[in-house]
Write a protein that holds these residues in place. Structure first.
Motif, PDB file in Angstrom:
ATOM      1  N   UNK A   1      51.616  55.144  60.943  1.00 25.30           N
ATOM      2  CA  UNK A   1      52.859  55.409  61.514  1.00 25.30           C
ATOM      3  C   UNK A   1      53.832  55.973  60.323  1.00 25.30           C
ATOM      4  N   UNK A   2      53.737  55.391  59.451  1.00 33.37           N
ATOM      5  CA  UNK A   2      54.557  56.218  58.260  1.00 33.37           C
ATOM      6  C   UNK A   2      54.172  57.304  57.687  1.00 33.37           C
TER       7      UNK A   2
ATOM      8  N   UNK B   1      57.267  38.320  60.802  1.00 32.04           N
ATOM      9  CA  UNK B   1      57.491  37.799  59.451  1.00 32.04           C
ATOM     10  C   UNK B   1      56.925  39.060  58.556  1.00 32.04           C
ATOM     11  N   UNK B   2      55.820  39.671  58.683  1.00 27.46           N
ATOM     12  CA  UNK B   2      55.138  40.739  57.851  1.00 27.46           C
ATOM     13  C   UNK B   2      56.242  41.877  57.839  1.00 27.46           C
ATOM     14  N   UNK B   3      56.729  42.233  58.965  1.00 24.75           N
ATOM     15  CA  UNK B   3      57.570  43.308  59.186  1.00 24.75           C
ATOM     16  C   UNK B   3      58.801  43.223  58.293  1.00 24.75           C
ATOM     17  N   UNK B   4      59.261  41.990  58.325  1.00 29.11           N
ATOM     18  CA  UNK B   4      60.624  41.964  57.471  1.00 29.11           C
ATOM     19  C   UNK B   4      60.534  42.083  56.185  1.00 29.11           C
ATOM     20  N   UNK B   5      59.341  42.140  55.454  1.00 24.13           N
ATOM     21  CA  UNK B   5      59.181  42.269  54.066  1.00 24.13           C
ATOM     22  C   UNK B   5      58.642  43.878  53.636  1.00 24.13           C
ATOM     23  N   UNK B   6      58.874  44.688  54.680  1.00 24.96           N
ATOM     24  CA  UNK B   6      58.463  45.959  54.639  1.00 24.96           C
ATOM     25  C   UNK B   6      59.595  46.820  53.933  1.00 24.96           C
TER      26      UNK B   6
ATOM     27  N   UNK C   1      59.542  53.176  58.998  1.00 27.08           N
ATOM     28  CA  UNK C   1      58.620  53.345  60.101  1.00 27.08           C
ATOM     29  C   UNK C   1      57.542  52.363  59.954  1.00 27.08           C
ATOM     30  N   UNK C   2      57.265  51.713  58.822  1.00 28.27           N
ATOM     31  CA  UNK C   2      56.119  50.618  58.699  1.00 28.27           C
ATOM     32  C   UNK C   2      56.821  49.532  59.437  1.00 28.27           C
ATOM     33  N   UNK C   3      58.116  49.205  59.311  1.00 27.55           N
ATOM     34  CA  UNK C   3      58.878  48.050  60.012  1.00 27.55           C
ATOM     35  C   UNK C   3      58.754  48.324  61.545  1.00 27.55           C
ATOM     36  N   UNK C   4      59.000  49.355  61.929  1.00 23.98           N
ATOM     37  CA  UNK C   4      58.867  49.777  63.268  1.00 23.98           C
ATOM     38  C   UNK C   4      57.526  49.678  63.964  1.00 23.98           C
ATOM     39  N   UNK C   5      56.465  49.855  62.980  1.00 21.09           N
ATOM     40  CA  UNK C   5      55.181  49.701  63.263  1.00 21.09           C
ATOM     41  C   UNK C   5      54.711  48.129  63.614  1.00 21.09           C
ATOM     42  N   UNK C   6      55.238  47.245  62.848  1.00 21.18           N
ATOM     43  CA  UNK C   6      55.014  45.937  62.918  1.00 21.18           C
ATOM     44  C   UNK C   6      55.751  45.435  64.256  1.00 21.18           C
TER      45      UNK C   6
ATOM     46  N   UNK D   1      60.969  52.697  71.811  1.00 24.64           N
ATOM     47  CA  UNK D   1      60.319  52.645  70.629  1.00 24.64           C
ATOM     48  C   UNK D   1      60.072  54.228  70.138  1.00 24.64           C
ATOM     49  N   UNK D   2      59.907  54.921  71.358  1.00 25.39           N
ATOM     50  CA  UNK D   2      59.902  56.523  71.019  1.00 25.39           C
ATOM     51  C   UNK D   2      61.261  57.046  70.438  1.00 25.39           C
ATOM     52  N   UNK D   3      62.313  56.306  70.986  1.00 34.59           N
ATOM     53  CA  UNK D   3      63.648  56.760  70.648  1.00 34.59           C
ATOM     54  C   UNK D   3      63.966  56.303  69.068  1.00 34.59           C
TER      55      UNK D   3
END
Length: 622
Positions: free
Chosen positions: A263-264, A317-322, A326-331, A372-374
């Motif tokens: 995604x990124x 939990x993993x997404x909060x550390x990004x 776009x990486x956060x949205x992937x999680x 998610x698309x938006x």
């Protein structure tokens, strides 16, 4: 009576009794209804063919050196026939083509119609956005892969038999590789390499699952195979292969590692369809193949539920550390797909309630895909648009973010309220954890999206624009936001209970404490700095478990090296040396470039398609 063409094509309108019934309101009304039905029986098969053939034709024409000048102007609108097919009022439809690919089945049912609506709308908006956001020098490359992936996505949605589903699923998966490596950066090559490795593994697992299912049921039709598979001796092997193959595309826990890498690096329109539509192809595969509503499978249902709910919290939990939006949205997508995965387990545990569970799941799919698309398109506008519009785009991001969190009066509230009701169909042993964990997942999602909004908030609105964007860039995104806002209003057939004060309070209670925490952190500069420092300290690289997998392979190879070359068989030693040589980024980049160049040579690809068609046609005639 079933109309049949001279070529053996059979068209059936209305799978269920009453789907094309006419009320006795007078001969004029009856004649008018019959005329409309006859017109739809002619128009719908044509639209179904165009929905797949149009983007496929565009994808094959664009790489040609002497393509028509109008081809590139038409490239963004490959999804138009699919969207038109989805929104036309029509009965369920099944088209049988006995002479094509061992007997092909195509059609529209409630499941495929909703997936087609989501795909047509989101692919169409993404293509419109890409027509002005992707540089002109890269549009031919982008839209060729874009339309091929679109054709694969629409084809697998409309396919009602296993062979066509597999072929178009494969087309979509491999064409998506061109979207991931579009920027040609080192990160894009790395993400593309990991993605294509998992795609090959997933395709092998899907082929095994469909082959076993066809052998057990004696048919390639999904509809006729599902009731038989529940009593097959190969059921466990089919379910395991289906979980692995479709789970890679759906981003289930442990198989999700390609998503935070892809995604990124992909352009924003590609990320929007990857996360909003294509990731749900794995979910559709489960809906088509698993004996949902036919047989109770307690062990497999528990497996799907535990895995899905674990993913819902682990990804947060993993997404909060990004550090990348776009990486956060992937999680976030991995977390939401965890909820949908657990819903499949709910259906395996309660087959008697599957029709209601399926309706809820379809509403959740449409809600998540649009939101998610938006979000992905909004991030793309923030990165490339006029900084004077940054504030307004950021405010617009709140609508899909609140919808994903399940805030009152949003599509997320509707989807999560319905899902919470369906959990009451289970025994108390399973119903109680669902009743606790669903609100807890809403709290976790609110924290994650609060972190996202803080990351994308305007920093210096007085800064002059450095890359002014045309105002037309925002129109596709605004249409998508309007669709999200109108989604709950279009659900007028839902019981009024879901909009009662109790339902609104239940949706507010999980969101409110998490929102207050985010608000407090954002208002206190020192608290914001401390929270950011802690999260940066806990930062895990995108792909998280991928590091474990790669280190495991490295340890195995190191052990092989310690054994010494004399102790290894010649074939194993040669394979080891080849694998070590291919591990470097430069070698992967060279191989990927050569592979793409080879696949993009259209005469070779066209010859391969023709040979495959002749072989399958010959096999079907015997």
């Amino acid at each position: 009576m079933t109309p049949s063409g001279r070529d053996g094509t059979v068209v059936t309108g209305g799978r269920h009794a009453g789907s094309a019934s006419i009320q006795p309101l007078g001969m004029g009304v009856i004649h008018h209804s019959q005329s409309i039905l006859a017109l739809m029986n002619i128009l719908l098969p044509t639209l179904l063919i165009a929905a797949v053939a149009w983007p496929l034709l565009l994808g094959l024409i664009l790489p040609l050196p002497r393509r028509p000048g109008i081809a590139l102007r038409l490239a963004p609108w490959g999804a138009f026939p699919a969207l038109l097919t989805a929104i036309l009022p029509s009965p369920d439809l099944l088209i049988e083509v006995p002479w094509l690919l061992l007997g092909s089945l195509w059609g529209l049912d409630p499941v495929s119609r909703l997936f087609l609506l989501l795909a047509g709308l989101l692919w169409g908006i993404a293509g419109w956005h890409a027509s002005t956001s992707v540089p002109v020098s890269r549009q031919v490359h982008f839209f060729s892969w874009f339309n091929l992936a679109l054709a694969g996505n629409i084809g697998l949605i409309l396919a009602q038999d296993m062979l066509n589903f597999y072929l178009f699923f494969t087309l979509m998966s491999f064409a998506s590789y061109g979207l991931i490596i579009h920027t040609r950066t080192a990160e894009a090559w790395r993400a593309g390499t990991r993605y294509i490795i998992l795609v090959v593994l997933g395709e092998a697992a899907i082929f095994a699952a469909l082959l076993l299912a066809a052998a057990a049921a004696g048919t390639l039709s999904f509809e006729h195979a599902r009731p038989v598979l529940g009593h097959s001796a190969w059921l466990d092997m089919i379910l395991l292969a289906a979980w692995l193959g479709f789970g890679i595309k759906a981003g289930v826990l442990g198989l999700h590692v390609w998503l935070p890498l892809a995604h990124p690096v992909a352009p924003a329109p590609a990320s929007a369809v990857l996360s909003g539509v294509m990731i749900k192809a794995g979910l559709l595969g489960w809906l088509r193949l698993l004996p949902l509503g036919e047989t109770m499978l307690p062990a497999w249902g528990a497996f799907w539920i535990v895995l899905g709910l674990t993913a819902a919290f682990y990804a947060v939990v993993i997404g909060l550390t990004q550090r990348d939006a776009k990486t956060l949205l992937a999680y976030s997508s991995i977390s939401q797909m965890g909820i949908l995965t657990a819903t499949i387990g709910l259906g395996l545990l309660a087959p008697h309630a599957w029709p209601a569970i399926l309706s809820t799941l379809l509403i959740y799919v449409l809600h998540h895909g649009l939101a998610k698309g938006a979000l992905f398109l909004g991030v793309g506008i923030l990165h490339q648009g006029d900084t004077r519009l940054h504030k307004w785009v950021w405010i617009g991001l709140w609508l899909p973010a609140l919808a994903l969190a399940g805030a009152p009066f949003t599509s997320g509230m509707l989807a999560k309220t319905l899902l919470k009701q369906q959990t009451l169909q289970l025994t108390e042993y399973w119903a109680m954890p669902w009743q606790v964990l669903l609100p807890a997942s809403a709290i976790a999602t609110t924290l994650l999206l609060g972190r996202f909004l803080l990351m994308t908030a305007p920093r210096n609105p007085a800064q002059p624009p450095d890359n002014a964007a045309p105002i037309r860039w925002q129109w596709p995104w605004c249409i998508l936001l309007a669709s999200i806002a109108a989604f709950p209003l279009g659900m007028d057939w839902i019981s009024p209970f879901h909009w009662s004060g109790r339902a609104l309070l239940d949706s507010l209670l999980p969101v409110l404490p998490a929102a207050l925490v985010v608000l407090y952190i954002s208002r206190s500069q020192s608290c914001l700095q401390r929270a950011t420092k802690v999260l940066n300290t806990l930062h895990l690289p995108p792909g998280d478990m991928l590091t474990v997998y790669e280190r495991t392979v490295m340890y195995i190879l190191a052990g092989c090296r310690r054994l010494g070359r004399d102790d290894l068989p010649r074939w194993l030693d040669t394979s080891r040396l080849k694998f070590l040589a291919l591990r470097t980024c430069l070698d992967w980049q060279k191989i990927s470039t050569k592979l793409e160049t080879w696949l993009a040579w259209w005469p070779l690809a066209l010859t391969g398609f023709i040979l495959l068609g002749l072989i399958l046609a010959n096999a079907s005639l015997r």
